[in-house]
Design an enzyme around this catalytic site. Structure first.
Site, PDB file in Angstrom:
ATOM      1  CD  GLU A 436      -2.839   1.445   0.423  1.00  0.00           C
ATOM      2  OE1 GLU A 436      -3.151   0.470  -0.291  1.00  0.00           O
ATOM      3  OE2 GLU A 436      -3.377   2.555   0.347  1.00  0.00           O
ATOM      4  CG  ASP A 509       2.467   1.487   7.440  1.00  0.00           C
ATOM      5  OD1 ASP A 509       3.618   1.047   7.298  1.00  0.00           O
ATOM      6  OD2 ASP A 509       2.066   2.558   6.953  1.00  0.00           O
ATOM      7  CG  ASP A 511      -0.997   2.139  10.682  1.00  0.00           C
ATOM      8  OD1 ASP A 511      -1.458   1.313   9.846  1.00  0.00           O
ATOM      9  OD2 ASP A 511      -0.526   3.236  10.347  1.00  0.00           O
ATOM     10  CG  ASP A 513      -5.023   4.282   8.160  1.00  0.00           C
ATOM     11  OD1 ASP A 513      -6.198   4.149   8.586  1.00  0.00           O
ATOM     12  OD2 ASP A 513      -4.473   5.372   7.959  1.00  0.00           O
TER      13      ASP A 513
END
Ligand code: TSJ
Length: 643
Positions: A436, A509, A511, A513
């Site tokens: 991404e 990532d 996280d 998102d």
């Protein structure tokens, strides 16, 4: 208070020989009896005991079953049934309850067939003696005729005879056992949620039976008590509510039929999603591979919808018939059949084989569902609108696919512009990283081993596949590059043999998102490229969250806990760096921590994970969960150092 039961000693000895042979067989090959000695087998012990109480409930003598997880992962199951009989068995000269726990395959076979349906017909309906043999210790208490009896065992062998311990005000059975760590070498830790899910299922499948699960291991006691008067209708309601679905009709449709000794029940309800969820059971045993009950249901549903639809003008003369997929879009359905001699087929015995069941279910569903639709024209209208839309979307998808095909025929199937392909062409040797964001994609391109690793950066808004049908995927600028790069096509014509890379990594990532991206991608694979997941080709690349350095010693951590542990191990003067995201890593770091097959930690995605992603979806959009961490935790067993 303790009192010897009055049986001759020599007969006790005789039966002990049989017992020891049986026990030895179980302890020598535990997998043969409970499937595995991993977490599945461990949890299976509980179901094996609970099934006996369920039988007592089905016989009409018990309405409450309590399961306690005690400190030390000791399991206690209590029911308020009649209590296991304690009378001396003429053949063996020992009490019936002792037979149950010491003679292989003796579970429930004594005292006649009074439970109606034998539930223990499933994968490993092996009974209490197997649980006993695989327990470090086990104790049974029986309350019967105003007396409480007890007997205990060590690794399947009786400590002593059945004894009376005092008066009893109620009746019932309590079994307490500690799984033997010598047998369950992987772990003896029980997972509350796994037990809860299965026990909830049991309480749906046995309407009116209360099952209470209590976890006494933590500082706070956790408890859930489940009792569903609506049976499998409550199950369907629950499944729709859990997924936060908008239902197309308020009442679950409940159909029931019986023929000879076969009983069939179906509960169904439509929602406005594009998914289909069909759960089936035979004698309360889940049949994930379907079988005759599912086949009977599916044929009847398609036939009713077409016959009734033509009759009422929902399907016009010029229109094609609705397909099975059309009439099952947005359907949640639970099928439960009970029969005396269930035959389970297939490698994993997860498919029902009895042919009589097919005709019973299909006849029953056809007749009763038609009647229901006649009597509920409002519901019929809503369901037909849904199925007709599905048929139109299928047609649109076909056109979109043909368009893509014609285009790619002209362009000689070019690879997406953003794809940085690898040199190796043998798919069994190659990997693709779906990344991404452009900056992370840039680092990945520079850091990769370009011999065998391809990089496909994605950007732009992700299509919410949960809210889209196949026709929307064709032409989607974010998803189509993935489809083209993998080379297998989509949907029903997906062909995994054309896969261009045998390891497909989702790299995002660590996280919230990033978790969204993973979940979206997995949901996409799950819905439109399922064999990709079934084949074990999908992985999540795990970038570390922390870098720990002390002089030349550099280590990486993938969670807070791991960071604390490693930091303590490395001692004073350790420098801890938290990575904010993939984009922040330089190409060398990204290679070293996440892409280098010698160092990286990866997670292979199972079909259950993808299904969870699919389910988690609605919740996820509210930012409440971080599903990737869940995958990783659940898959700690698969999280291998990839060498
Ligand atoms: F099997 C077992 F030992 F694991 C076990 C059995 C464990 C637990 C928690 C409960 C039971 C169990 C068995 N609960 N209720 C019964 N019922 C009988 O075994 C029973 C009682 C009475 C009669 C009868 O004919 O009077 C027959 C049976 C099979």
């Amino acid at each position: 208070m303790a009192e010897q039961t009055n049986r001759p000693q020599h007969e006790y000895d005789g039966s002990q020989i049989q017992v020891l042979e049986g026990l030895e067989a179980v302890r020598k090959r535990p997998g043969m009896y409970i499937g595995s000695t991993g977490p599945r087998g461990l949890h299976h012990l509980v179901y094996e005991i609970v099934d006996n109480s369920i039988d007592e409930a089905l016989a009409g003598f018990c309405d409450h079953i309590e399961v306690n997880i005690k400190p030390g992962n000791i399991i206690q199951v209590t029911d308020n049934g009649r209590g296991i009989p304690v009378d001396i068995q003429p053949k063996l000269g020992i009490p019936a309850v002792t037979v149950v726990f010491t003679i292989l395959h003796a579970g429930g076979k004594f005292g006649g067939e009074n439970s109606g349906y034998k539930v223990a017909g499933g994968l490993h309906g092996v009974g209490a003696s197997v649980v006993n043999a695989l327990s470090e210790w086990l104790e049974v208490r029986v309350r019967r005729d105003g007396v409480e009896y007890r007997q205990s065992f060590k690794r399947g062998i009786a400590d002593g005879p059945l004894e009376k311990v005092g008066p009893a005000a109620s009746t019932g059975t309590t079994v307490t056992f500690k799984p033997d760590p010598e047998m369950f070498t992987e772990s003896t830790e029980y997972d509350y949620d796994i037990l809860l899910t299965r026990l909830r299922e049991e309480s749906f499948l046995n309407a009116g039976v209360r099952i209470t699960l209590t976890d006494e291991r933590g500082e706070e006691v956790v408890r859930e008590s489940m009792c569903y008067e609506g049976g499998i209708s409550s199950f369907v309601e629950y499944l729709n509510r859990k997924r936060d679905m908008t239902v197309l009709h308020p009442q679950v449709i409940h159909l029931k039929g019986q023929q000879g000794d076969i009983m069939a029940e179906v509960a169904l309800q439509y929602n406005d999603s594009f998914n289909e969820l069909l759960l089936s059971f035979a004698n309360n045993v889940n049949t994930p591979d379907g079988g005759t009950h599912e086949e009977g249901f599916k044929t009847a549903l398609t036939r009713v919808m077409n016959d009734f639809g033509r009759e009422k003008g929902y399907i016009k003369e010029k229109d094609d018939n609705l397909t099975g997929n059309d009439v099952r879009e947005g359907l949640i359905c639970v099928i439960s059949v009970k029969l005396t001699e269930a035959q389970f087929e297939g490698q994993t015995k997860a498919k029902l084989g009895n042919t009589e069941v097919r005709s019973l279910v299909s006849g029953m569903v056809y007749e009763k569902l038609k009647e229901f639709l006649e009597e509920n024209p409002g519901v019929a209208k809503a369901i037909f609108e849904k199925a007709t839309q599905a048929a139109r979307a299928r047609e649109a998808a076909r056109k979109a696919r043909d368009l893509v095909r014609r285009k790619s025929a002209l362009e000689t199937s070019r690879m997406p512009g953003k794809l940085a392909d690898c040199r190796e062409k043998d798919p069994s040797k190659t990997e693709i990283f779906i990344v991404e964001g452009d900056s992370a994609g840039g680092s990945a391109k520079m850091g990769r081993d370009s011999n065998i690793q391809a990089i496909l950066p994605l950007w732009g808004k992700m299509l919410n596949v949960e809210k889209a049908r196949l026709d929307k995927v064709y032409g989607n600028e974010k998803l189509m590059p993935v489809v083209t790069a993998l080379g297998c096509g989509l949907g029903e014509e997906f062909d995994v043999s054309k896969l261009r890379y045998h390891k497909v990594f989702i790299m995002a990532d660590a996280d919230v998102d990033g978790s969204h991206i993973c979940t979206l991608m997995l949901t996409f694979f799950f819905r439109f490229m399922r064999p990709l997941i079934e084949g074990g080709y999908v992985y999540i690349a795990q970038p570390p969250l922390f870098k720990l350095a002390r002089g030349k010693d550099v280590r990486y951590a993938y969670s807070e806990q791991e960071m604390s542990r490693i930091s303590a191990e490395m001692g004073q003067g350790v420098k801890v760096n938290r990575y904010k995201g993939l984009g922040e890593m330089n190409p060398e770091q990204l290679w070293e921590t996440t892409m280098n097959p010698d160092n990286r930690v990866i997670v292979q995605i199972s079909i259950e994970d993808a299904e969870k992603a699919d389910e988690a979806f609605t919740i996820l959009m509210g930012d409440k969960v971080e599903p990737r961490r869940e995958f990783i935790e659940r898959n700690a067993q698969y999280a291998t150092l990839d060498v």
